[in-house]
Design a protein around this motif. Structure first.
Motif, PDB file in Angstrom:
ATOM      1  N   LYS A   2       0.861  -1.193   0.000  1.00 11.56           N
ATOM      2  CA  LYS A   2       0.000   0.000   0.000  1.00 11.56           C
ATOM      3  C   LYS A   2       0.885   1.226   0.000  1.00 11.56           C
ATOM      4  O   LYS A   2       1.959   1.225   0.605  1.00 11.56           O
ATOM      5  CB  LYS A   2      -0.881   0.002   1.242  1.00 11.56           C
ATOM      6  N   CYS A 152      -4.650   7.081  -1.572  1.00 11.55           N
ATOM      7  CA  CYS A 152      -3.984   5.827  -1.197  1.00 11.55           C
ATOM      8  C   CYS A 152      -4.070   4.852  -2.356  1.00 11.55           C
ATOM      9  O   CYS A 152      -5.134   4.691  -2.952  1.00 11.55           O
ATOM     10  CB  CYS A 152      -4.681   5.192   0.005  1.00 11.55           C
ATOM     11  N   ARG A 154      -2.950   0.805  -3.821  1.00  7.29           N
ATOM     12  CA  ARG A 154      -2.402  -0.496  -3.441  1.00  7.29           C
ATOM     13  C   ARG A 154      -2.106  -1.299  -4.705  1.00  7.29           C
ATOM     14  O   ARG A 154      -2.593  -0.994  -5.792  1.00  7.29           O
ATOM     15  CB  ARG A 154      -3.351  -1.238  -2.507  1.00  7.29           C
ATOM     16  N   THR A 155      -1.269  -2.320  -4.504  1.00  8.50           N
ATOM     17  CA  THR A 155      -0.902  -3.150  -5.647  1.00  8.50           C
ATOM     18  C   THR A 155      -1.562  -4.512  -5.504  1.00  8.50           C
ATOM     19  O   THR A 155      -1.994  -4.897  -4.422  1.00  8.50           O
ATOM     20  CB  THR A 155       0.627  -3.365  -5.712  1.00  8.50           C
TER      21      THR A 155
END
Lengths: 351, 248
Positions: A2, A152, A154-155
């Protein structure tokens, strides 16, 4: 992994290779402006070549890894990548973990767009088959817009992260951003709408990129290109990299966020690799055009494809000497700091 | 109607081929565009990415690395030559319900006054003809419709509006159209459809396709709300009906 966006930079968007399949319905493609840099960056971190990454423009963002760990590679233009305030190499898979701060100190030379690829690829919703941000339509990417403070990301989960640490793209496989090199074009589809001297002007004059240059297209300034009669045609499709000449005679190069159809004559279309090369140039830089045959343009596209294949092959035989995480009670890991190898021994205490 | 000339294959870079069937906007030329599109949809060639049908040409996008371009050119030339001279359409029309006038169509009276007609005349003339969708473009899902009754043609607004709500049906000169998304614009607005022409999460995301006929059907406010709700809950199914006259 993240990431928190501490600042968004000038124009940082999520892009993949574009939203193909809906141009016939009026939906622009969007996608990375320099597709080859995105492809190679994704190979470096072990992703599919079309995984979503960040396209960073001139002044980069500041990001903090807030959770997890993985690989990061930055390709494209050198915009001054640092991790934890230390300069780190581009075109290389670097290991990042929670607490790491990624910043960009500013452009270091040629080029204006960098691609920040993370192992697993960015996890944003798939919209009509793509994760690319289409800014004018406010769809795709991160909430249809450029990143800003407080966002934010994330992967997706990634495997074999440790094995890829330190894998770098050899220099000959990287695209060149040489500002003085002529850009290759294939003449047509409407080159017959211009006089011989109009075509001659187009292929011999030097044009300057105007301030009206964005993801949709670049307007150029320079000598007017002469039409035989009309500058307008019955609206037809606008391919990526096509060069429109409206009535006033100055070229407009149509790029990733271009509209799908339009009614201006198109004198030529940039060869695929040269689309990325133009997208790396900034307002004020010059552009010259050189005509090549259709078959030569296909060959040039294949050279790009070969570079991706070569990098994929190199990666599949690459094994970082950093060992994968294991559950034994002691061991030695090789880590790289500023490109130099260090062996770190460890053992479980009170075990 | 002009007879189409021999199709011309034009290079548009290393990843796109344009097949041009003529230099006019008419049903015969566009019918050939649609025939070629359909035959390539039925039998896609290796490396083909997508097609963009427009008024008088078809753009065929392909992957320059994965395509045998000699074969592509030859096959496309053969298919283009095999297209026949008959107007497109196939005889089906999509019904687009429209609430005419009121807040949804603030310029309906202007269109009537400009043409010396009553509001009822304008609604009748606008909704009694079937329109042919030649192509989509301008914004996602925007249909370029042909065939409007010229007795209701009205120039654009002197002062364009900054926000036109999605679904607005308007007239600009001799053209009529529907705004798929909220956008600025200068068209004379005569009504609004509760249908969503563009919904990125919809299936399909874009309602109207090139080569389809479109018929506007006047509805009242009650029906407008009912259809709006059906669309919002995903229960609406577009109505397809035969054309009023044989389009061929």
């Amino acid at each position: 992994m993240k990431l928190a966006i501490d600042s968004g930079g000038l124009l940082t968007t999520v892009q993949d290779l574009g939203r193909w399949g809906f141009q016939g319905k009026g939906m622009p493609v969007a996608g990375a402006m320099d597709r080859q840099s995105l492809r190679l960056g994704n190979v470096l971190v072990g992703n599919a070549i079309g995984a979503a990454a960040l396209e960073i423009t001139v002044l980069g963002p500041k990001l903090t890894v807030t959770d997890g760990e993985g690989l990061l590679a930055v390709t494209g233009a050198d915009l001054g990548l640092t991790i934890n305030n230390r300069s780190v190499p581009m075109w290389e898979a670097l290991f990042v973990t929670a607490g790491d701060v990624i910043t960009f100190t500013g452009p270091k030379g040629k080029g204006c767009r960098a691609y920040l690829c993370l192992s697993g690829g960015l996890d944003v919703p798939l919209v009509m088959g793509s994760r690319s941000t289409y800014l004018r339509g406010k769809i795709g990417g991160y909430r249809g817009r450029a990143l800003k403070t407080g966002d934010c990301l994330r992967t997706n989960a990634a495997s074999l992260v440790q094995a890829g640490i330190g894998f770098a793209c050899p220099e000959p496989l990287r695209p060149l951003f040489a500002p003085s090199t002529p850009l290759h074009v294939v003449l047509g589809p409407q080159d017959k709408a211009f006089t011989a001297s109009g075509v001659e002007t187009f292929l011999s004059a030097s044009y300057v990129i105007s301030n009206e240059a964005d993801r949709m297209g670049y307007r150029l300034e320079g000598p007017a290109i002469e039409h035989t009669s009309e500058a307008d045609i019955i609206s037809d499709a606008i391919p990526l990299g096509s060069i429109q000449i409206p009535g006033q005679g100055r070229p407009i190069c149509m790029l990733a966020d271009r509209q799908t159809t339009g009614g201006y004559t198109k004198i030529a279309v940039l060869a695929s690799p040269d689309i990325g090369a133009l997208a790396q140039r900034l307002p004020g830089e010059t552009v010259r055009f050189e005509a090549i045959a259709f078959n030569k343009a296909i060959d040039a596209a294949r050279v790009e494809g070969k570079a991706v294949e070569t990098l994929l092959a190199l990666r599949s035989s690459y094994r970082s000497r950093s060992r994968p995480l294991q559950t034994s009670k002691s061991g030695t890991w090789r880590i790289h700091v500023d490109g130099k190898p260090y062996d770190v021994s460890w053992e479980l205490l009170n075990g | 109607m002009t007879r189409p000339s021999t199709p011309e294959l034009l290079h548009a870079g290393d990843s796109c081929l344009v097949i041009e069937f003529g230099d006019t906007i008419d049903l015969t030329v566009n019918g050939k565009v649609q025939q070629l599109r359909r035959s390539l949809e039925k039998h896609p060639l290796p490396g083909m990415l997508e097609m963009v049908p427009t008024y008088r040409s078809l753009a065929l996008y392909f992957d320059p690395i994965a395509t045998d371009t000699d074969r592509l050119l030859q096959t496309v030339r053969e298919l283009a030559l095999a297209t026949e001279d008959f107007p497109s359409g196939g005889g089906t029309v999509m019904i687009v319900p429209v609430l005419y006038g009121g807040a949804e169509g603030p310029d309906l009276q202007t269109v009537a006054s400009h043409n010396g007609l009553t509001v009822e005349d304008v609604i009748k003339r606008h909704s009694e003809r079937d329109y042919y969708c030649y192509m989509l473009g301008f914004t996602p899902g925007f249909p370029y419709l042909g065939g409007m009754d010229e007795t209701i043609a009205t120039p654009r607004l002197q002062n364009p509006r900054t926000l036109i709500p999605a679904g607005s049906v308007g007239i600009a000169g001799r053209q009529t159209g529907i705004y798929p998304i909220d956008s600025p614009g200068g068209w004379q607005l005569i009504g609004r459809t509760p249908l969503r022409l563009f919904d990125p999460d919809g299936e399909p995301p874009i309602l109207i396709d090139a080569g389809l006929w479109v018929r506007f059907q006047p509805i009242d406010r009650g029906e407008y709300h009912a259809v709006t709700e059906a669309v919002a809950s995903g229960k609406y199914r577009p109505q397809i009906s035969p054309c009023k006259e044989d389009k061929r």
